[in-house]
Structure formats: structure tokens, C-alpha cells
Design an enzyme around this catalytic site. Structure first.
Site, PDB file in Angstrom:
ATOM      1  N   HIS A 184     -28.712  27.670 -41.466  1.00  0.00           N
ATOM      2  CA  HIS A 184     -28.384  27.908 -40.068  1.00  0.00           C
ATOM      3  C   HIS A 184     -27.433  29.102 -39.961  1.00  0.00           C
ATOM      4  O   HIS A 184     -26.754  29.461 -40.925  1.00  0.00           O
ATOM      5  CB  HIS A 184     -27.761  26.657 -39.447  1.00  0.00           C
TER       6      HIS A 184
ATOM      7  N   GLU B  80     -24.583  29.580 -38.556  1.00  0.00           N
ATOM      8  CA  GLU B  80     -23.158  29.342 -38.814  1.00  0.00           C
ATOM      9  C   GLU B  80     -22.866  29.346 -40.316  1.00  0.00           C
ATOM     10  O   GLU B  80     -21.869  29.910 -40.763  1.00  0.00           O
ATOM     11  CB  GLU B  80     -22.707  27.989 -38.235  1.00  0.00           C
TER      12      GLU B  80
ATOM     13  N   ARG C  22     -47.590  38.492 -27.522  1.00  0.00           N
ATOM     14  CA  ARG C  22     -48.251  37.572 -28.448  1.00  0.00           C
ATOM     15  C   ARG C  22     -47.330  37.230 -29.610  1.00  0.00           C
ATOM     16  O   ARG C  22     -47.283  36.097 -30.079  1.00  0.00           O
ATOM     17  CB  ARG C  22     -49.546  38.195 -28.981  1.00  0.00           C
TER      18      ARG C  22
ATOM     19  N   THR D 212     -63.859  33.577 -20.336  1.00  0.00           N
ATOM     20  CA  THR D 212     -63.305  34.805 -20.920  1.00  0.00           C
ATOM     21  C   THR D 212     -63.767  34.957 -22.369  1.00  0.00           C
ATOM     22  O   THR D 212     -64.102  36.047 -22.819  1.00  0.00           O
ATOM     23  CB  THR D 212     -61.761  34.770 -20.850  1.00  0.00           C
TER      24      THR D 212
ATOM     25  N   ASP E 151     -65.821  38.339 -23.057  1.00  0.00           N
ATOM     26  CA  ASP E 151     -65.119  39.430 -23.760  1.00  0.00           C
ATOM     27  C   ASP E 151     -65.221  39.356 -25.281  1.00  0.00           C
ATOM     28  O   ASP E 151     -64.905  40.313 -25.964  1.00  0.00           O
ATOM     29  CB  ASP E 151     -63.620  39.427 -23.390  1.00  0.00           C
TER      30      ASP E 151
ATOM     31  N   LEU F 215     -57.893  37.893 -30.101  1.00  0.00           N
ATOM     32  CA  LEU F 215     -56.661  37.180 -29.739  1.00  0.00           C
ATOM     33  C   LEU F 215     -55.652  37.032 -30.868  1.00  0.00           C
ATOM     34  O   LEU F 215     -55.015  35.991 -31.006  1.00  0.00           O
ATOM     35  CB  LEU F 215     -56.989  35.785 -29.174  1.00  0.00           C
TER      36      LEU F 215
ATOM     37  N   ARG G 210     -51.222  41.678 -33.094  1.00  0.00           N
ATOM     38  CA  ARG G 210     -51.300  42.949 -33.823  1.00  0.00           C
ATOM     39  C   ARG G 210     -50.077  43.816 -33.519  1.00  0.00           C
ATOM     40  O   ARG G 210     -50.163  45.030 -33.394  1.00  0.00           O
ATOM     41  CB  ARG G 210     -52.612  43.658 -33.487  1.00  0.00           C
TER      42      ARG G 210
ATOM     43  N   GLU H  74     -53.925  34.036 -21.397  1.00  0.00           N
ATOM     44  CA  GLU H  74     -54.458  35.384 -21.139  1.00  0.00           C
ATOM     45  C   GLU H  74     -55.718  35.351 -20.281  1.00  0.00           C
ATOM     46  O   GLU H  74     -56.581  36.206 -20.404  1.00  0.00           O
ATOM     47  CB  GLU H  74     -54.707  36.107 -22.469  1.00  0.00           C
TER      48      GLU H  74
ATOM     49  N   GLY I 102     -59.177  33.353 -18.162  1.00  0.00           N
ATOM     50  CA  GLY I 102     -59.422  34.137 -16.971  1.00  0.00           C
ATOM     51  C   GLY I 102     -58.880  33.501 -15.704  1.00  0.00           C
ATOM     52  O   GLY I 102     -57.922  32.715 -15.734  1.00  0.00           O
TER      53      GLY I 102
HETATM   54  C1  AOF Z   1     -27.461  25.395 -35.474  1.00  0.00           C
HETATM   55  N1  AOF Z   1     -27.602  26.625 -36.020  1.00  0.00           N
HETATM   56  O1  AOF Z   1     -28.844  28.285 -36.794  1.00  0.00           O
HETATM   57  C2  AOF Z   1     -29.948  26.420 -35.932  1.00  0.00           C
HETATM   58  C3  AOF Z   1     -29.776  25.141 -35.320  1.00  0.00           C
HETATM   59  O2  AOF Z   1     -34.526  21.323 -39.498  1.00  0.00           O
HETATM   60  P1  AOF Z   1     -33.166  21.932 -39.359  1.00  0.00           P
HETATM   61  O3  AOF Z   1     -32.150  21.315 -40.249  1.00  0.00           O
HETATM   62  O4  AOF Z   1     -33.173  23.438 -39.477  1.00  0.00           O
HETATM   63  O5  AOF Z   1     -32.663  21.575 -37.899  1.00  0.00           O
HETATM   64  C4  AOF Z   1     -33.319  22.083 -36.793  1.00  0.00           C
HETATM   65  C5  AOF Z   1     -32.508  21.748 -35.579  1.00  0.00           C
HETATM   66  O6  AOF Z   1     -31.175  22.230 -35.731  1.00  0.00           O
HETATM   67  C6  AOF Z   1     -33.035  22.442 -34.335  1.00  0.00           C
HETATM   68  O7  AOF Z   1     -33.939  21.638 -33.609  1.00  0.00           O
HETATM   69  C7  AOF Z   1     -31.763  22.675 -33.541  1.00  0.00           C
HETATM   70  O8  AOF Z   1     -31.357  21.494 -32.891  1.00  0.00           O
HETATM   71  C8  AOF Z   1     -30.780  22.995 -34.641  1.00  0.00           C
HETATM   72  N2  AOF Z   1     -30.850  24.408 -34.991  1.00  0.00           N
HETATM   73  N3  AOF Z   1     -28.531  24.694 -35.091  1.00  0.00           N
HETATM   74  O9  AOF Z   1     -26.333  24.921 -35.315  1.00  0.00           O
HETATM   75  C9  AOF Z   1     -28.784  27.162 -36.267  1.00  0.00           C
HETATM   76  N4  AOF Z   1     -31.169  26.916 -36.199  1.00  0.00           N
HETATM   77 ZN    ZN Z   2     -26.733  23.840 -37.774  1.00  0.00          ZN
END
Ligand code: AOF
Ligand code: ZN
Length: 383
Positions: free
Chosen positions: A67, A69, A201, A213, A217, A221, A224, A307, A309
Site C-alpha cells: 500500500h 503508506e 478505455r 453495433t 461495425d 474494442l 490501444r 460505446e 449504440g
Molecule cells: C490503503 N492504502 O495504498 C490501498 C488501500 O487486498 P489489499 O490488502 O491490497 O486490500 C485492498 C483494500 O485496501 C482496498 O479495498 C482498500 O480498502 C484498501 N486499499 N488502502 O490504506 C493503499 N491500496
Molecule cells: Zn493499507
């Protein structure tokens, strides 16, 4: 001479502008994870010591597991003691793929946490802030909340509603037509607008079109944009009577990039077998917009770009399930015999028409992009 009150106001403003600057940085860092975090949120974090020096920063990428932090704290090391943490989303409080970020912040000796919004993930949802406060950390919530909401609009909507955020994208003429009478739709807009479509996308988990569509077309999809993505862009076709051709580009590439076809009935079981042999997943059942979105939600798809129709656009708009819309308008006039961009919406008066808000307008060569939000008919149920 300034009064004490004036001085303290000035101080608050200065403090505020410092906080804003650092929060801006945390949000910008978070945005670097675009296309690389789903089903997780975009999160950026910076650690600033008591002298205003940035001692650590990080942002989340799903594939890297850590994460934001944790990355920022690792960089800061001992310098995190007594520092302020600016993070674009409430720190997590649960054991997921990583231990709770709250524990890491407390252990590192962070003194103050500034965050814009609560994480609606039921495993977090206020618990992160509560744990930090219980440990004696100053917690400030709300700074630049609007920007933070926008940044994670897909994740936040998905977490609250358990179905994807819907962005409708259409390219039309000045008179609101998406094709001529013969069905020719190539190319209404120019290069610039088409490049922008690939950017759109790129930030979505799924792309959806109607069978009309697909047949008219024969589109590919794919994303790119040239940018790396964490999950494949799932291609979805709403095809009530299962008419998709097994020789279509979609079918021929289904092994490389997933294709899901939603059908109500399947009169032709040979066609179904052929499509499945190509690697397409056929889902038989309710093809209403809500049922389809709920099924995509069960697959943890946070966002879908529609996207066209015109039928599909009309159905989703009528159901109140479109969150955001982008119209690319080209300086051409097709005439009344052309195909309208959006099916019947039953508006008797102009007042009944759907009006976008928070509208942004951009130019791509000679084309104009109009993007805005729809009044959410699908607000989460009150707690
Ligand atoms: C944070 N900082 O950078 C992110 C958070 O499967 P995990 O352990 O990665 O947990 C996913 C969950 O954690 C996600 O649904 C969200 O609630 C939180 N993500 N939290 O403090 C982060 N990516
Ligand atoms: Zn976290």
C-alpha cells in the site's frame, strides 16, 4: 499592526495552503497508478517532517501488493517520527494482502494524518481513522475531498453499490447522429478524439456495446493507449438473441482479451457452441442494464465504458444507470435520416431532458469533447 486574530487567521491560511500543496502531491502520486490498481483504489501518500521536508512518498500498484503508506514509510524510516502523513484515502485497518496501514503509521510514530475521504470498503469505513485517533494521532479529514472523490470515482462507486461505475461515450455529428442511414459510422471524429477514446478505455475495467453495433461495425474494442494495464479490458456485448458472428473480430480475439456475451435466449445452439469454442463466455438470462451491471459487479469489475449504440445508450440512460457521459461532437451534419445517438428517452419538455453537470469541454482538432456527470439515480441506500 495586525491584531492577534488577523495573525492567527493568516497562519491558518498559510497552514492550509501548505496542506493543500502536499495533498495535491499525494493525489498526483495516486493518479500514477491509473490502469494499474483495479480492483483496488488509487492511493498516493507523502510523509512530511516537522521542517516541511518530504521524507517519503509512495503510490499503490496492485501488482506490487504494498500500500502507498507502507512504501512512503519505508522510504522515510526513522524520519517518520513526529511527521505528518498526507494520504489520498483513509488508511486501511484490516488484514488483506498486507497488514493494516494504521498499524504501520502508529508504529512509525506519525503525529498527524491528513486525508480527504473515508474508504467505503466495509472492512475500513471509518475504522482506519478511529484507530489512528485512539493511538493519539491528530486526524484531519476532508481536505480536497471533491478531487479525491473524482480521482477514485470508479472504486468508490463500486464499493458503495457493488456494481461498476458507468461512463457512456458516444461520437456524433453536429446534429446528434452516430451513423448515416446505411449504418456507416466510420470515422465521424478525427485522430485526436480517437486517441482520447483509448485513454478512456485504458482507465476502465470493461467496455460494453450492443449487438447492433457489434454487427454493423465489427469492432475490436481493445485498449490501444499503449499504456500498461493490470487487468485485461473485458469486452461485453449485449446480444439478446445471440447474433454475434463467430468470425467477428471480437470472437477471433477472445482468447487473448476476454469477451462476455449476455443473451436472453439462444435459439441457435450451434452458434453458442461456436462462440464458446472461440473462448467467448455466453451468459444466458436477464439482459436488463441492472442485471448486467450486477453480474459485472460480481466479477469485481469497477467500471464500464459504454460505446453504443443508440439502443444501449437509451436503455442505460432510461434506467438511470449512467454516471458520466462523454460526447465527441464532429463538425459534420448528417441529416434526419441518420441514426440518432441516443434512443427514445420520453422527455416531453426540455425540463425533462437529461442535463449533465460539472461539465468540462475540450477540443481535439476540429472535434469537441463534452464530458459531464448525471444526477445519480442510483445513490447508495441511506445507512
Ligand atoms: C490503503 N492504502 O495504498 C490501498 C488501500 O487486498 P489489499 O490488502 O491490497 O486490500 C485492498 C483494500 O485496501 C482496498 O479495498 C482498500 O480498502 C484498501 N486499499 N488502502 O490504506 C493503499 N491500496
Ligand atoms: Zn493499507
Amino acid at each position: 499592526m495586525k491584531t492577534e486574530i488577523e495573525k492567527s487567521k493568516l497562519k491558518a491560511e498559510e497552514g492550509n495552503s501548505v496542506d493543500r500543496r502536499f495533498m495535491r502531491r499525494a493525489l498526483d502520486l495516486a493518479a500514477r497508478g491509473r490502469g494499474l490498481t483495479s480492483p483496488n483504489p488509487l492511493v498516493g501518500c507523502i510523509i512530511v517532517d516537522e521542517h516541511g521536508v518530504v521524507v517519503g512518498e509512495g503510490f499503490h500498484l496492485y501488482a506490487q501488493v504494498k500500500h502507498a503508506e507502507t512504501i512512503a514509510l519505508e522510504q522515510a524510516g526513522e524520519r517518520a517520527r513526529g511527521a505528518t502523513c498526507y494520504v489520498s484515502l483513509e488508511p486501511c485497518a484490516h488484514y488483506g494482502r498486507t497488514p493494516p496501514c494504521t498499524d504501520a503509521l502508529i508504529r512509525a510514530g506519525i503525529r498527524r494524518v491528513v486525508a480527504p475521504i473515508v474508504d467505503p470498503n466495509p472492512l475500513v469505513a471509518g475504522r482506519g481513522f478511529a484507530q489512528l485517533q485512539a493511538a493519539g494521532i491528530d486526524v484531519e479529514v476532508g481536505l480536497m475531498a471533491r478531487e479525491a472523490e473524482r480521482l477514485n470515482e470508479h472504486y468508490l462507486h463500486y464499493m458503495r453499490m457493488r456494481r461498476p461505475f458507468v461512463h457512456l461515450k458516444l461520437a456524433c455529428s453536429l446534429d446528434g447522429k452516430i451513423a448515416t442511414r446505411s449504418g456507416d459510422a466510420r470515422w465521424i471524429t478525427g485522430e485526436g478524439a480517437r486517441a482520447r477514446v483509448h485513454e478512456l478505455r485504458h482507465v476502465h475495467d470493461a467496455i460494453l456495446i450492443g449487438a447492433g453495433t457489434a454487427l454493423a461495425d465489427d469492432p475490436l474494442l481493445t485498449d490501444r493507449s499503449g499504456l500498461e494495464r493490470h487487468r485485461p479490458l473485458v469486452r461485453v456485448v449485449l446480444d439478446e438473441e445471440l447474433r454475434l458472428d463467430a468470425r467477428s473480430k471480437l470472437a477471433q480475439t477472445a482468447r487473448a482479451v476476454p469477451v462476455i456475451v449476455f443473451a436472453r435466449t439462444c435459439a441457435d445452439s450451434a452458434r453458442r457452441r461456436e462462440l464458446e469454442e472461440r473462448g467467448i463466455e455466453v451468459v444466458l438470462g436477464d439482459t436488463s442494464p441492472l442485471a448486467v451491471l450486477e453480474e459485472l459487479g460480481r466479477r469485481k469489475l469497477q467500471s464500464v465504458l459504454i460505446e453504443g449504440g443508440s439502443n444501449v445508450a437509451g436503455q442505460f440512460l432510461n434506467a438511470g444507470l449512467v454516471n458520466k457521459a462523454t460526447f465527441f461532437i464532429a463538425p459534420i451534419i448528417i441529416g434526419a435520416e441518420g441514426l440518432s445517438a441516443v434512443g427514445n428517452l420520453h422527455a416531453e419538455r426540455v425540463m425533462d431532458a437529461i442535463r449533465l453537470h460539472d461539465v468540462a469541454i475540450e477540443r481535439h482538432g476540429e472535434d469537441i469533447e463534452v464530458t459531464g456527470y448525471l444526477k445519480a439515480a442510483d445513490q447508495p441506500p441511506a445507512a
